[in-house]
Design a protein around this motif. Structure first.
Motif, short mmCIF file in Angstrom:
data_model
loop_
_atom_site.label_atom_id
_atom_site.label_comp_id
_atom_site.label_asym_id
_atom_site.label_seq_id
_atom_site.Cartn_x
_atom_site.Cartn_y
_atom_site.Cartn_z
N LEU A 208 25.81 0.78 -42.50
CA LEU A 208 24.63 1.61 -42.71
C LEU A 208 24.24 2.34 -41.42
N LYS A 209 24.39 1.66 -40.30
CA LYS A 209 24.03 2.29 -39.03
C LYS A 209 24.89 3.52 -38.75
N LEU A 210 26.16 3.47 -39.15
CA LEU A 210 27.04 4.62 -38.98
C LEU A 210 26.53 5.79 -39.81
N SER A 211 26.16 5.52 -41.06
CA SER A 211 25.65 6.58 -41.92
C SER A 211 24.40 7.21 -41.31
N LYS A 212 23.47 6.38 -40.83
CA LYS A 212 22.22 6.89 -40.28
C LYS A 212 22.45 7.69 -38.99
N THR A 213 23.41 7.24 -38.18
CA THR A 213 23.72 7.98 -36.94
C THR A 213 24.25 9.37 -37.28
N ILE A 214 25.14 9.45 -38.26
CA ILE A 214 25.70 10.74 -38.65
C ILE A 214 24.61 11.63 -39.25
N GLU A 215 23.73 11.04 -40.04
CA GLU A 215 22.64 11.83 -40.62
C GLU A 215 21.76 12.44 -39.54
N SER A 216 21.51 11.70 -38.47
CA SER A 216 20.73 12.24 -37.35
C SER A 216 21.46 13.40 -36.68
#
Length: 428
Positions: A208-216
């Motif tokens: 999930l952290k990877l997804s959120k980093t990319i979204e940022s």
């Protein structure tokens, strides 16, 4: 001098080509390799999205399949390409076109490394020539360059990487990603389908952290992101309004209104639908449908094809490796390379009359999602620490800048005439 026995490898992509490289130094003269592929060239999907956006890269993602590029000088091994295997038999394969005077070719052992299919531009259209595929990539470059508003349907790895390439090449372009999940990629793994007619594998779980980093990072790049929504794809002939999207993909004849299931609308003059891989299992399915598992070629711990049919023609002499095989783990280039080597090692053991060994797939080194040559994020499994985040500079250095073209693609050609990747202008 006796005729050498054949080791047949069906498919010259990562798994098949790596199996060749593992066999060449160790195979005795009593056996020869026959590498068979339906196309006259190989392609490199890892860099195909950049090749569809950045001029010059179209020449870096293909390479002809020739004996001189793959095998040492004076080798007895052969490349049979373009040619298609049309039937698998217990100890022979049937080709579309004759080889050495016959369409039926006997073998000692064979590896099915048929890989997966994916829409253009990620992979060539079946039966297309190298020039045709490169021309199609150039057409994408030209269409993208003319487009003002690009809609990308799907926020998986393909959609994200395309968005990053477009933003780097076209800084003023309006880019929108529509993704059905609550986050980009897929932080929750789906349960694989098990019905025999299903030929897709589930997305690997992503942190999930990877997804959120990319979204940022997408927000920082001014790439619009719409989550938990879907594009409403109209049926053929159902759209009469010239300003509405008619369901066609690629460049549009002007700005079109695209409807989403939520009622929202997106304006676009280019619509790209990002699709996943579809494993190429038809050869095995035609020979023995019971040798499939969850839409993949069923293999045991030795990478040998297995079947619930006790009279199967596939269980004595066939191995399978790569995207089409059911070996556990992510369907990645890393995994295909490891499986090709594992199948080759067991064939060498059989040539020597020794026991085969269980295949132990290495843990994935990383999942890197580049956003152009400089951005992106990744997940890196480390001993004791578990999965840690990979920052942009590491993703750029490890994948984004070069996309493994020189080492991963051209580097696997180890013949007497090794090809060299054409140079391109370095992006600033």
């Amino acid at each position: 001098m006796s005729t050498p026995q054949n080791i047949i490898i069906i498919g010259a992509s990562v798994a098949g080509h790596n199996a060749v490289n593992e066999l060449i130094p160790h195979l005795p003269s009593t056996h020869r390799i026959l590498l068979i592929d339906a196309l006259a060239y190989s392609s490199w999907p890892i860099a195909s999205l950049r090749a569809a956006v950045v001029p010059g890269w179209e020449k870096r993602v293909t390479q002809p399949l020739t004996k001189e590029a793959i095998f040492p000088a004076g080798s007895i091994h052969q490349v049979i390409a373009p040619n298609k295997v049309v039937e698998l038999r217990e100890s022979s394969v049937v080709l579309e076109h004759p080889f050495e005077g016959s369409t039926e070719v006997p073998f000692f052992k064979a590896i099915v490394a048929t890989g997966a299919s994916q829409g253009i531009p990620m992979r060539p259209v079946a039966g297309s020539s190298e020039a045709e595929y490169q021309a199609a990539l150039v057409k994408y470059q030209e269409d993208f360059a003319r487009s003002k508003k690009v809609l990308i349907v799907g926020g998986g790895a393909v959609g994200l990487e395309l968005a990053g390439e477009l933003r780097e090449q076209h800084p003023d372009q309006e880019i929108t990603i529509v993704h059905a999940k609550s986050h980009v990629l897929d932080p929750t793994a789906d349960v694989p389908r098990t019905d025999a007619g299903h030929h897709s594998y589930s997305s690997p779980p992503t942190p999930l952290k990877l997804s959120k980093t990319i979204e940022s990072q997408l927000a920082a790049l001014h790439i619009n992101l719409i989550l938990s929504d879907r594009v409403s794809i109209p049926s053929a002939g159902s759209v009469s309004d010239p300003s509405a999207w008619d369901g066609s993909v690629g460049a549009q004849s002007g700005i079109k209104t695209v409807k989403l299931d939520s009622g929202k609308v997106v304006q676009a003059d280019f619509v790209f639908i990002s699709t996943g891989n579809r494993p190429n299992v038809s050869l095995v399915q035609n020979a023995d449908p019971k040798a499939l598992s969850s839409g993949l070629i069923a293999v045991d711990e030795y990478l040998r094809i297995v079947s619930t049919n006790p009279k199967s023609v596939l269980t004595s002499n066939y191995y399978a490796a790569g995207d089409a095989a059911s070996a556990p783990g992510w369907k990645t280039s890393q995994g295909a390379q490891a499986e090709g080597a594992g199948a080759a090692a067991n064939i060498l053991a059989e040539v020597r009359g020794k026991p085969v060994k269980p295949f132990a797939r290495p843990r994935p080194d990383a999942m890197f999602i580049p956003l152009g040559s400089k951005g992106g994020a990744g997940a890196l499994p480390l001993p004791l620490l578990g999965v840690v985040s990979a920052p942009s500079f590491l993703v750029s250095a490890g994948k984004g800048k070069k996309l493994f073209v020189e080492d991963g693609f051209y580097g696997r050609y180890k013949g007497s005439k090794k090809p060299v990747a054409p140079p391109v202008t370095v992006q600033a």
